[in-house]
Each structure stands twice: as structure tokens, then as C-alpha cells.
Design a protein around this motif. Structure first.
Motif, PDB file in Angstrom:
ATOM      1  N   THR A 208      -9.988 -17.450 -14.092  1.00 41.99           N
ATOM      2  CA  THR A 208      -9.348 -18.571 -13.385  1.00 41.99           C
ATOM      3  C   THR A 208      -9.514 -19.870 -14.178  1.00 41.99           C
ATOM      4  O   THR A 208      -8.565 -20.633 -14.342  1.00 41.99           O
ATOM      5  N   ASP A 232      -5.258 -12.656  -6.508  1.00 46.74           N
ATOM      6  CA  ASP A 232      -6.659 -12.418  -6.155  1.00 46.74           C
ATOM      7  C   ASP A 232      -6.832 -12.509  -4.636  1.00 46.74           C
ATOM      8  O   ASP A 232      -7.109 -13.567  -4.092  1.00 46.74           O
ATOM      9  N   ARG A 235     -11.411 -12.022  -3.215  1.00 51.74           N
ATOM     10  CA  ARG A 235     -12.534 -12.936  -3.020  1.00 51.74           C
ATOM     11  C   ARG A 235     -12.107 -14.113  -2.146  1.00 51.74           C
ATOM     12  O   ARG A 235     -11.075 -14.735  -2.398  1.00 51.74           O
ATOM     13  N   GLN A 241      -9.289 -21.954  -5.166  1.00 51.16           N
ATOM     14  CA  GLN A 241      -9.816 -22.444  -6.454  1.00 51.16           C
ATOM     15  C   GLN A 241      -8.653 -22.766  -7.404  1.00 51.16           C
ATOM     16  O   GLN A 241      -8.590 -23.831  -8.002  1.00 51.16           O
ATOM     17  N   ASP A 278      -3.175 -15.033 -12.260  1.00 55.28           N
ATOM     18  CA  ASP A 278      -4.631 -14.840 -12.138  1.00 55.28           C
ATOM     19  C   ASP A 278      -4.871 -13.588 -11.309  1.00 55.28           C
ATOM     20  O   ASP A 278      -4.247 -13.387 -10.269  1.00 55.28           O
TER      21      ASP A 278
END
Ligand SMILES: Nc1nc2c(ncn2[C@@H]2O[C@H](COP(=O)(O)OP(=O)(O)OP(=O)(O)O)[C@@H](O)[C@H]2O)c(=O)[nH]1
Ligand SMILES: [Mg+2]
Length: 386
Positions: A208, A232, A235, A241, A278
Motif C-alpha cells: 500500500t 483488500d 484487513r 488507508q 492494491d
């Protein structure tokens, strides 16, 4: 000069005589097998051991190390030119660093001396004792001794047995290593085709962060239009993020949780020159999750995968992780966290393992400063510098 050569039937016998003459301060500079006399078919090989008092050794070791450093300087000349202040500071520090340097060289010599005592030195060191410092430097940098020996042998095998000089040998060996590395910038293409790049790899290696660095450089410095997708879903907070980074840069960031989502997101960003994807970090030992990622990414021909690996990962683990990620046919390696280890040479072993080019290297947490497009010469300098 208190340097002496001893001829004896065995290295042990020569060392015993050296200790008698020089006492405990004796240091071994080189060992060499002397071929037997061709006129005497029953004769035996002799060994020549060169020894000196410690202060002499210090002088010679420093000279050889300097020669390796100078060859490395010449390798990355264009890079050094951009940093005159850093170079000046480095040279100023060199005076201060000399003592630490010589102490380190002593330990290398002593380590090799011990290996020699146990019969572990490679044969080429007997023929070219002047290559000892360079060989030690390669092994110390994290390049496996097996690979370091291959590079050294390839460079030395073409030389006759005459002393070649440390500088000449260093140049040859560095060229050998350089010719085994390849680099590729996936975003340098000059045609108008859209580039869609996914970053895959083990957990926490910096995927990331690397995407954030790339997005910033490509959009702010290179003025490319960028879109970001996060797949993603594993998580908690992972998408946030990336969204935070994208928000700061004013870039669109979509999330996708299935193959269909991903196809839709790529389509939505079709007018962007570059799309960065990502993915969730995968433990390569978790076969189910590896398969799930592979299902998600497979059949998306427009996407090129780039395998992100941390330079801090132990060589065996790195190799195993790369093997498992190979089902996703990565196109390049991205190596991260080069700032967190001195044993960066592991990268060279990994590069040769799959013969993939290196696209980027990162050496810090700062976004976007700590990333560089891979360049063979600067990569090698970074690996071999202590
Ligand atoms: N020292 C150093 N730290 C880095 C580098 N790249 C990333 N990091 C740090 O490594 C940590 C993990 O980075 P992430 O980018 O979240 O890693 P990731 O691969 O996306 O992690 P997962 O998505 O959980 O698999 C963060 O603290 C980053 O700041 C680097 O080159 N050097
Ligand atoms: Mg991540």
C-alpha cells in the motif's frame, strides 16, 4: 616492510612457523597452492602463505577496501554527481571512519583465516589472493556464498594465473553481477496504452505504501492521470488507508471485493493513463487465500502483476514466497525496506532465482520520497555499500 612469505608442505605447518616468527600479532594475508615440480613426478604440492604484522595488514586491507569503494563510486558516477554535498560529507567522514573500517577489515580477515583453518576457502582465493576482500564483501552483503563464488569464478576463470590486481578483479566481478540483473519500468511506455498494475506479495511488505509513493510521483511529478483500486477486503481499515492517501492527492480510489467488481472498477477508470491496484497481503503458506487471490486476478489480461518483497525477509522464505506467488505470473519485482537491513544482497539471489526484472526499490517510510525506479548500477552500489 614486515611482510614474509612461507613455503611449507601444509598450511598448518606454515602457520606454525609464522607464529614462531611474528608471535600472536601475526596476520595471514593470503594462501596459495604451489604446483609440484614437473621434473619430479613423486613430488608433493607446496603451500605459500603470506603473513604480516598487524599494522602492515591494516595498511594493505585499507588499500584493497578503498579500491572496492572506488570501483563502486565509478559504477554510479552519474548518481553521485547529483549529490555533491552528500559526496563531500562522505569523503570528510572517511577520515573519521578509517579506524572503524580497519577494525572491520580485521574481523573479515580473521573470519576468513578461520575458514581457511577448517579447509573452507574456495579454490580461486588460492590463485587470486587479492580477491579475498571483494569475496568477503559480497558474502557480507547477503549474497549467498554459492552465488558469490559463481560470480567470482566467472570473472576469474578467464584470467591467467598471474596476479591480476584487486582493482581489475573488482571491475570484472561487478560487471558479472551487473550483467545478471535486469530492470524494467512498467510505466515508462511511450504509447498511449493504459497501464493497469497490481501489487501482490506477502503481508506487511509495503504494498500500500509503495502504491501511495508511485501514485504521488506519477501524478504530481510526471503529470499522468491515475486511478487506484483496492481489492483488500481482508484487513479492517485497509481500504481506508489507501483512500486517505488518494484523498490527499485528489485521486479516485475504488474498492472491489469480487472479480466482477474488479472488472467494473477497471472499466470505470478506463480513461486514466495508469491504474494501480492494491491487494491484500497473503501469507504464501495460506494456500486457500493464495487460490482466492489467483481466482480474483486471473483472466484479467490487461492487468500486470508486480511482486512486492521485503529485503528484510530471510533468503529461504523469500524464495518460497516468490515460488508461491508465481501462479500469478508476476512481471517484475519490487523490493522494499532496503533501509532496514545490511544484508540487501539477498535480492540478487532472488533476482537470479526467477530471472524477473526489478521495477522499483524502496528504502524508507516517507511518501513519496523513499522510492526509486530500479537502476542496475545504483542497486548494486546500494547492496555492496556497508
Ligand atoms: N523502513 C521501511 N518501512 C516501509 C517501507 N515500505 C513500507 N514500510 C512500512 O511498512 C509498514 C507496512 O506497510 P504497508 O504499505 O501497510 O504494507 P502492506 O504490504 O500494504 O501490508 P498488508 O496490506 O497488511 O499486507 C508500514 O509501517 C510502512 O510505513 C520501506 O521501504 N522501508
Ligand atoms: Mg496493504
Amino acid at each position: 616492510m614486515a611482510i614474509k612469505r612461507y613455503k611449507a608442505k601444509s598450511i598448518q605447518e606454515a602457520i606454525r612457523r609464522i607464529k614462531e616468527d611474528f608471535g600472536p600479532d601475526a596476520m595471514i594475508l593470503s594462501t596459495r597452492r604451489l604446483p609440484k615440480d614437473p621434473r619430479n613426478p613423486y613430488g608433493k604440492d607446496f603451500f605459500e602463505v603470506t603473513a604480516a604484522l598487524k599494522n602492515e595488514t591494516e595498511y594493505i586491507a585499507l588499500k584493497e577496501t578503498h579500491c572496492i569503494d572506488e570501483s563502486l563510486d565509478k559504477l554510479g558516477h552519474h548518481v553521485e554527481m547529483q549529490k555533491p554535498a552528500a559526496e563531500k560529507a562522505r569523503r570528510a567522514l572517511l577520515g573519521e571512519g578509517l579506524q572503524a573500517l580497519s577494525a572491520e577489515l580485521f574481523s573479515i580477515r580473521e573470519m576468513l583465516f578461520l575458514i581457511d583453518q577448517t579447509g573452507g576457502l574456495p579454490e580461486f582465493l588460492h590463485r587470486f589472493p587479492e580477491s579475498l576482500n571483494l569475496y568477503a564483501r559480497l558474502v557480507k552483503s547477503g549474497i549467498s556464498s554459492r552465488l558469490a563464488q559463481i560470480f567470482m569464478k566467472r570473472a576469474l576463470d578467464t584470467l591467467s594465473d598471474r596476479p591480476a590486481g584487486a582493482e581489475h578483479i573488482t571491475k570484472r566481478v561487478l560487471n558479472e553481477i551487473l550483467s545478471s540483473i535486469s530492470v524494467l519500468d512498467p510505466f515508462s511506455s511511450h504509447n498511449n496504452k493504459q497501464q493497469v498494475a497490481a501489487f501482490i506479495g506477502p503481508t506487511g511488505v509495503g504494498k500500500t505504501t509503495t502504491i501511495a509513493k508511485l501514485a504521488a510521483i506519477l501524478s504530481l511529478q510526471q503529470k499522468k492521470t491515475i486511478g487506484i483500486i483496492s481489492v483488500d477486503s481482508y484487513r479492517i481499515g485497509a481500504v481506508d488507508q489507501l483512500r486517505t492517501y488518494a484523498g490527499i492527492m485528489g485521486l479516485p480510489c475504488l474498492s472491489a471485493f469480487s472479480r466482477q467488481d474488479l472488472q467494473k472498477a477497471v472499466k470505470q477508470l478506463q480513461h486514466k493513463e495508469i491504474v494501480l491496484i492494491d491487494t491484500a497481503g497473503q501469507s504464501h503458506l495460506d494456500k486457500d487465500r493464495m487460490k482466492a487471490l489467483s481466482r480474483l486476478m486471473k483472466g484479467q489480461p490487461a492487468i500486470s502483476n508486480h511482486l512486492v518483497l521485503s529485503a528484510t525477509t530471510e533468503r529461504g522464505d523469500m524464495k518460497e514466497a516468490a515460488e508461491n506467488f508465481s501462479i500469478l505470473n508476476p512481471r517484475t519485482y519490487v523490493f522494499t525496506k532496503l533501509d532496514e537491513t545490511r544484508r540487501r544482497g539477498t535480492i540478487i539471489d532472488q533476482v537470479l532465482e526467477f530471472k524477473l526484472p526489478v521495477s522499483f526499490i524502496t528504502d524508507g517510510q516517507r511518501v513519496p520520497e523513499d522510492i526509486q525506479a530500479a537502476n542496475k548500477e545504483s542497486l548494486l552500489r546500494l547492496i555492496l555499500r556497508r
